[in-house]
Structure formats: C-alpha cells, structure tokens
Design a protein around this motif. Sequence first.
Motif, PDB file in Angstrom:
ATOM      1  N   SER A  79       0.842  -1.187   0.000  1.00 58.25           N
ATOM      2  CA  SER A  79       0.000   0.000   0.000  1.00 58.25           C
ATOM      3  C   SER A  79       0.879   1.239   0.000  1.00 58.25           C
ATOM      4  O   SER A  79       2.105   1.152   0.101  1.00 58.25           O
ATOM      5  N   GLU A  80       0.230   2.383  -0.101  1.00 57.98           N
ATOM      6  CA  GLU A  80       0.932   3.654   0.007  1.00 57.98           C
ATOM      7  C   GLU A  80      -0.021   4.688   0.602  1.00 57.98           C
ATOM      8  O   GLU A  80      -1.226   4.668   0.319  1.00 57.98           O
ATOM      9  N   PRO A  81       0.487   5.575   1.455  1.00 58.09           N
ATOM     10  CA  PRO A  81      -0.353   6.667   1.949  1.00 58.09           C
ATOM     11  C   PRO A  81      -0.785   7.552   0.781  1.00 58.09           C
ATOM     12  O   PRO A  81      -0.040   7.733  -0.191  1.00 58.09           O
ATOM     13  N   ALA A  82      -1.988   8.090   0.854  1.00 52.77           N
ATOM     14  CA  ALA A  82      -2.524   8.900  -0.236  1.00 52.77           C
ATOM     15  C   ALA A  82      -3.263  10.102   0.344  1.00 52.77           C
ATOM     16  O   ALA A  82      -3.602  10.135   1.533  1.00 52.77           O
ATOM     17  N   SER A  83      -3.511  11.072  -0.502  1.00 53.78           N
ATOM     18  CA  SER A  83      -4.273  12.239  -0.071  1.00 53.78           C
ATOM     19  C   SER A  83      -5.763  11.937  -0.206  1.00 53.78           C
ATOM     20  O   SER A  83      -6.181  11.133  -1.040  1.00 53.78           O
ATOM     21  N   GLY A  84      -6.555  12.607   0.608  1.00 56.32           N
ATOM     22  CA  GLY A  84      -7.989  12.406   0.556  1.00 56.32           C
ATOM     23  C   GLY A  84      -8.567  12.332   1.948  1.00 56.32           C
ATOM     24  O   GLY A  84      -7.848  12.094   2.932  1.00 56.32           O
ATOM     25  N   ALA A  85      -9.858  12.534   2.056  1.00 56.20           N
ATOM     26  CA  ALA A  85     -10.525  12.480   3.348  1.00 56.20           C
ATOM     27  C   ALA A  85     -11.961  12.024   3.153  1.00 56.20           C
ATOM     28  O   ALA A  85     -12.573  12.242   2.105  1.00 56.20           O
ATOM     29  N   GLY A  86     -12.486  11.373   4.165  1.00 59.36           N
ATOM     30  CA  GLY A  86     -13.857  10.897   4.105  1.00 59.36           C
ATOM     31  C   GLY A  86     -14.146  10.004   5.284  1.00 59.36           C
ATOM     32  O   GLY A  86     -13.307   9.827   6.179  1.00 59.36           O
ATOM     33  N   GLU A  87     -15.324   9.406   5.302  1.00 62.35           N
ATOM     34  CA  GLU A  87     -15.677   8.463   6.352  1.00 62.35           C
ATOM     35  C   GLU A  87     -14.737   7.263   6.269  1.00 62.35           C
ATOM     36  O   GLU A  87     -14.535   6.685   5.199  1.00 62.35           O
ATOM     37  N   PRO A  88     -14.095   6.902   7.394  1.00 65.65           N
ATOM     38  CA  PRO A  88     -13.149   5.784   7.365  1.00 65.65           C
ATOM     39  C   PRO A  88     -13.748   4.532   6.724  1.00 65.65           C
ATOM     40  O   PRO A  88     -14.867   4.136   7.043  1.00 65.65           O
ATOM     41  N   GLY A  89     -12.999   3.945   5.779  1.00 61.70           N
ATOM     42  CA  GLY A  89     -13.451   2.746   5.080  1.00 61.70           C
ATOM     43  C   GLY A  89     -14.183   3.024   3.795  1.00 61.70           C
ATOM     44  O   GLY A  89     -14.634   2.092   3.121  1.00 61.70           O
ATOM     45  N   THR A  90     -14.274   4.317   3.398  1.00 66.36           N
ATOM     46  CA  THR A  90     -14.966   4.676   2.163  1.00 66.36           C
ATOM     47  C   THR A  90     -13.971   4.800   1.013  1.00 66.36           C
ATOM     48  O   THR A  90     -12.930   5.445   1.149  1.00 66.36           O
ATOM     49  N   VAL A  91     -14.294   4.172  -0.120  1.00 66.35           N
ATOM     50  CA  VAL A  91     -13.461   4.298  -1.318  1.00 66.35           C
ATOM     51  C   VAL A  91     -13.684   5.691  -1.910  1.00 66.35           C
ATOM     52  O   VAL A  91     -14.824   6.091  -2.172  1.00 66.35           O
ATOM     53  N   LEU A  92     -12.598   6.432  -2.139  1.00 69.31           N
ATOM     54  CA  LEU A  92     -12.694   7.839  -2.519  1.00 69.31           C
ATOM     55  C   LEU A  92     -12.600   8.084  -4.014  1.00 69.31           C
ATOM     56  O   LEU A  92     -12.974   9.165  -4.486  1.00 69.31           O
ATOM     57  N   ASP A  93     -12.072   7.108  -4.764  1.00 65.49           N
ATOM     58  CA  ASP A  93     -11.909   7.318  -6.205  1.00 65.49           C
ATOM     59  C   ASP A  93     -11.869   5.975  -6.916  1.00 65.49           C
ATOM     60  O   ASP A  93     -12.035   4.918  -6.283  1.00 65.49           O
ATOM     61  N   ASP A  94     -11.611   6.011  -8.217  1.00 63.45           N
ATOM     62  CA  ASP A  94     -11.568   4.775  -9.010  1.00 63.45           C
ATOM     63  C   ASP A  94     -10.234   4.046  -8.909  1.00 63.45           C
ATOM     64  O   ASP A  94     -10.044   3.013  -9.554  1.00 63.45           O
ATOM     65  N   ASN A  95      -9.295   4.580  -8.135  1.00 66.01           N
ATOM     66  CA  ASN A  95      -7.994   3.935  -7.931  1.00 66.01           C
ATOM     67  C   ASN A  95      -7.919   3.207  -6.595  1.00 66.01           C
ATOM     68  O   ASN A  95      -6.832   2.828  -6.163  1.00 66.01           O
ATOM     69  N   LEU A  96      -9.059   3.027  -5.950  1.00 70.94           N
ATOM     70  CA  LEU A  96      -9.164   2.300  -4.686  1.00 70.94           C
ATOM     71  C   LEU A  96      -8.474   3.028  -3.527  1.00 70.94           C
ATOM     72  O   LEU A  96      -7.945   2.402  -2.611  1.00 70.94           O
ATOM     73  N   THR A  97      -8.456   4.340  -3.571  1.00 70.52           N
ATOM     74  CA  THR A  97      -7.999   5.102  -2.419  1.00 70.52           C
ATOM     75  C   THR A  97      -9.065   5.010  -1.336  1.00 70.52           C
ATOM     76  O   THR A  97     -10.247   5.255  -1.601  1.00 70.52           O
ATOM     77  N   ILE A  98      -8.668   4.634  -0.117  1.00 69.73           N
ATOM     78  CA  ILE A  98      -9.622   4.382   0.962  1.00 69.73           C
ATOM     79  C   ILE A  98      -9.367   5.355   2.105  1.00 69.73           C
ATOM     80  O   ILE A  98      -8.228   5.497   2.570  1.00 69.73           O
ATOM     81  N   ALA A  99     -10.420   6.011   2.539  1.00 63.79           N
ATOM     82  CA  ALA A  99     -10.310   6.992   3.612  1.00 63.79           C
ATOM     83  C   ALA A  99      -9.998   6.316   4.942  1.00 63.79           C
ATOM     84  O   ALA A  99     -10.516   5.245   5.261  1.00 63.79           O
ATOM     85  N   CYS A 100      -9.140   6.983   5.721  1.00 67.70           N
ATOM     86  CA  CYS A 100      -8.824   6.546   7.080  1.00 67.70           C
ATOM     87  C   CYS A 100      -9.244   7.654   8.045  1.00 67.70           C
ATOM     88  O   CYS A 100      -9.759   8.685   7.634  1.00 67.70           O
ATOM     89  N   ALA A 101      -9.023   7.456   9.332  1.00 69.52           N
ATOM     90  CA  ALA A 101      -9.387   8.486  10.297  1.00 69.52           C
ATOM     91  C   ALA A 101      -8.650   9.780  10.017  1.00 69.52           C
ATOM     92  O   ALA A 101      -9.199  10.867  10.166  1.00 69.52           O
ATOM     93  N   GLU A 102      -7.392   9.648   9.614  1.00 63.59           N
ATOM     94  CA  GLU A 102      -6.590  10.792   9.178  1.00 63.59           C
ATOM     95  C   GLU A 102      -5.954  10.417   7.851  1.00 63.59           C
ATOM     96  O   GLU A 102      -5.187   9.463   7.774  1.00 63.59           O
ATOM     97  N   GLY A 103      -6.272  11.148   6.788  1.00 64.45           N
ATOM     98  CA  GLY A 103      -5.709  10.853   5.483  1.00 64.45           C
ATOM     99  C   GLY A 103      -6.345   9.636   4.849  1.00 64.45           C
ATOM    100  O   GLY A 103      -7.454   9.216   5.193  1.00 64.45           O
TER     101      GLY A 103
END
Length: 311
Positions: free
Chosen positions: A254-278
């Motif tokens: 994995s790699e850390p990524a930018s983005g924010a949202g409800e933890p466990g939510t997929v944020l884009d089509d590249n499978l970026t997943i929101a965490c509690a922070e980042g």
Amino acid sequence: MSLRIIFMGTPEFSVPTLAALAEAGHQIVAAYTQPPRPGGRRGLDLQKSPVHQAAELLGIPVLTPVNFKDEPDRQTFRDFDADVAVVVAYGLLLPEAILTGTKYGCYNGHASLLPRWRGAAPIQRAIMAGDHETGMMVMKMDKGLDTGPVALTKAVQIGETMTAGELHDRLMQVGATLMKEAMAKLAAGDLPLTAQPDEGVVYAAKISKAETRIDFARSAREVHDHIRGLSPFPGAWFELEIAGKPERIKVLNSEPASGAGEPGTVLDDNLTIACAEGAVRPTRLQRAGGKALGAADFLRGTPVASGTRVG
C-alpha cells in the motif's frame, strides 16, 4: 580456530546462519530443529523444516525432540561435547540444562535491537509500530525471554515501504554474517558481552488472527504500517462485497494517499480508501484463492466504485 557447534533453528530465516558457520570451517556436530509437520495439498505429508533439509544436504546429523523435558534428550545434547550452541529461530524455550550443556553456553541470533522487541514477532512488530530502524543481535542466552547479555549488534534501516518479508530477507543475511563474526571472536577468546539496559523493554507478541483485519478508523500511516508489517504472511485484509457476498481481500502492499472521508470509504476509481486521518491506497491485492495482483489488474477484474464501503 574452529568450534564444535550444535546448531538449533527451524525456518528459512535460520538457514543462512547454518550455512555461514559450516563455510567458516566450524564443525557442526548436530542440528536441532522442530519435528516434521503435516503439509502438502491435503496436509497429509510430513514436511521437514528448512533447517532439517539444509542440514541433511550438509551431512549434519539432525535431531527433532518435541522438547527437552526427558533426561535422555538432555544427555544426548551433552554427549555431543560441543563448545557452543547457536540458536536462530528454533521455536522452543530452552531449559537451563540445555543453556549450560556446552562449554560456552548458547548464543542466539535475534532480529531486533534489544531490549526493544523481545519475543516471537520482532520483525512484524517493528514495522507495525512504524520503527525506522531495527537490526540483528547476537546475545548469550539465559533463562529469561531474550534477556541475556549482548555480544554483537548490526543496525538495519527500515524503509518507508519495506514489508516484513523484505526485512526478513535482509535480516537473515545480516544475521548470518554477524553470527559468523561472533563465533570467530568466541573461538579467539575475544567476544565481548554487555548487559541489556533496564529501560526500553518492549515485547513482540505473536501475531494473532484477530489483529490481521485492517482498521480504517486508524490514521493512514498506521494502516500503511499495519499492512506492510503483515505482508506477505499472514496478510492484512478487509472485506469487500462481491456479487452480493462479502469476501476477504488481502492487501500485500500500500501507500499513503491524499484524501478524506468516512473511514473505510473508497474515494476514487484507484481504490484510495479513507482513514481516520488521510487515506491509503492498496497497490497489491489478493482475493481468497487467487493470485496477488497489482491494483490496476485487480480493479480490471473486480471494479470497485467510488463511494463503496469496505470493512
């Protein structure tokens, strides 16, 4: 000057040290390892440990006691009249009768910078904790759990994306070289011993199945470290609904990524997943019973839309 050595180890991690000591000209009078375990596709075949197989190739007698509770097993150990026992990931706590059963005692190759990460899973725990450095140590064993005095140390840096598997492979080579140096110094009567400090003791508990599930309610850094600390085995995982059924997806990189949202939510089509922070982006995944795939190949076969919840 060569030594009469009893080698004690079991997994692949131990094999380079056994080979290095044999190549250095020491007399390996016996190899102790865990008994053959059920394996194969159906679990019916008994599989010899990597050390067992390597020792047989080197022509070294192999012994596989279940433990050392019986006096005949202890006496057999003493009868080898060894100068020293070298222990690398053997898998048994050794009783005092074995610790004192050779001329110079038992020396252990341990994969941490003691007293940090004493115990069963120092490689995984160091990465899971976000450590930037670990190492190999040669220590003289006593009755405690990795509490004996330290002879030699070699620090190893932990890269930001290094997995437990990669660190394992690095440390097993470092450990072989360090133990070879330690035994040369012991043979020359020039091996120093330094007591471990009382401060900084941390225990590396065995990895439990319960902690392999990814908790996206943690920070992206913690999730990333958790994933790489459990890769490739046993593997961190999340659940994804596929064809109406939840399925475990193992994340191997994995790699850390930018983005924010409800933890466990997929944020884009590249499978970026929101965490509690980042956020975190899995880069190598594996479905149950399937082969490991890069994220792009995985998503071609298993599309995951933005807004999907994983858990």
